[in-house]
Scaffold this active site. Structure first.
Site, short mmCIF file in Angstrom:
data_model
loop_
_atom_site.label_atom_id
_atom_site.label_comp_id
_atom_site.label_asym_id
_atom_site.label_seq_id
_atom_site.Cartn_x
_atom_site.Cartn_y
_atom_site.Cartn_z
N GLU A 116 0.87 -1.17 0.00
CA GLU A 116 0.00 0.00 0.00
C GLU A 116 0.91 1.22 0.00
OE1 GLU A 116 -3.47 2.12 2.75
OE2 GLU A 116 -2.15 0.62 3.63
N ASP B 292 -12.29 -1.38 3.76
CA ASP B 292 -11.18 -1.06 4.66
C ASP B 292 -11.70 -0.48 5.98
OD1 ASP B 292 -8.60 -0.82 5.58
OD2 ASP B 292 -7.93 0.60 4.07
N ASP B 293 -11.77 0.84 6.07
CA ASP B 293 -12.26 1.55 7.25
C ASP B 293 -13.34 2.52 6.80
OD1 ASP B 293 -10.18 0.75 9.47
OD2 ASP B 293 -9.00 1.26 7.69
#
Length: 327
Positions: A192, A270-271
């Site tokens: 990432e 993800d979040d």
């Protein structure tokens, strides 16, 4: 109803919406450094991964009791069901809680109260993935894994998350070896913010079966060929990549190129409370930004079930739902 899909890259702590954060803070007498929900929303402007993590860990302070973790998971399941999620493999970060005095038992019992009957109540099968914080020590990770041993019937795999740069996968080689001895599967965040070499290291040293994020693989054509050949899944999170400035804007996202190259890419949120959208919003976002068509969306749905840690009959059942879906 959205296309049936699996979500494979979802941090349960990252589903803490501002409204719930304030509710839990009030319930537990916790202080938040924000005057209102709107002010907290305005704080979601991140310069990089670390600036996000600083806020993320600050807000976890409101999660203190089993009921808090149950409420958190219930809120995610309701949203995921509406998004067409049929299977969710949910990351949780025990060290983010045990380091501030919340017992491991409190975290997992609270989550399990919501997840144990999720298929009947929400139509979603679920698994838990225990993640280690890579900016903490390998010794701390081993202690966390030991604390998890009484609950291995509820955990399908281990993962590795938090600040990537400067914390290569090999740091956790012994932890992952112990996890394999315990019968757990393995994934890891890599590629990432960190270099493509971290992806190769996660595969070769940690022996992971799936790479979380992995978008920097495109910088290494040889590694792309390997991932295509070995059918290594990548759990891509488009909104996250933009909000953390790994990608400048959604139209620049490499997802379509990844699919064109034959990589087994999936789309996840993800979040989502921090990054502006749950999984179906991520799919709709890349559909518009990258010009994806219905065939791309069906491929992404198929990929999600191919990449999931589920048995063959369950996978076949979900894949049949994908093929029968009409856009």
């Amino acid at each position: 109803m959205p296309v049936p899909k699996a979500e494979l890259h979802l941090h349960i702590e990252g589903t803490l919406e501002p409204e719930l954060a304030f509710e839990l803070a009030d319930r537990n007498g916790a202080d938040l450094p924000f005057a209102s929900v709107d002010e907290l929303h305005h704080a979601y402007r991140f310069e990089d991964l670390q600036s996000f993590l600083n806020l993320y860990y600050r807000l976890t302070d409101v999660l203190r009791t089993e009921r808090d973790f149950t409420d958190l998971a219930e809120a995610y399941l309701r949203r995921a069901s509406a998004d067409g999620v049929r299977h969710a493999e949910i990351f949780f970060d025990p060290q983010a809680h045990t380091t501030r005095g919340v017992p491991f038992e409190t975290v997992i019992e609270g989550l399990w109260a919501a997840l144990r009957d999720s298929e009947r109540r929400y139509g979603i099968t679920t698994s838990l993935i225990l993640c280690f914080l890579r900016d903490l020590s390998a010794e701390s990770a081993l202690e966390t894994l030991a604390a998890a041993e009484p609950y291995l019937d509820r955990i399908i795999a281990v993962g590795l998350d938090s600040a990537e740069v400067g914390h290569p996968p090999a740091k956790f080689a012994a932890v992952y070896e112990r996890a394999r001895e315990l019968g757990l599967r393995a994934v890891a965040h890599a590629g990432e913010e960190g270099p493509p070499a971290y992806i190769a290291e996660a595969l070769d040293v940690l022996r992971v079966e799936r790479i979380d994020h992995g978008i920097r693989v495109l910088e290494d054509p040889g590694l792309v060929e390997r991932l295509v050949r070995e059918r290594i899944p990548l759990t891509v999170c488009p909104f996250s990549n933009v909000r953390l400035r790994v990608v400048d804007q959604l139209t620049d996202h490499p997802l379509r190129r990844m699919l064109d190259l034959g990589l087994l890419a999936t789309v996840n949120s993800d979040d989502p409370a921090y990054f502006g959208g749950y999984v179906d919003e991520n799919l709709e976002g890349v559909r518009k930004a990258l010009g994806l068509d219905d065939d791309h969306l069906r491929l992404l749905a198929r990929n999600s079930f191919e990449a999931a840690f589920i048995d063959a009959p369950t996978r076949a059942r979900y894949l049949a739902e994908v093929e029968a879906y009409r856009f």
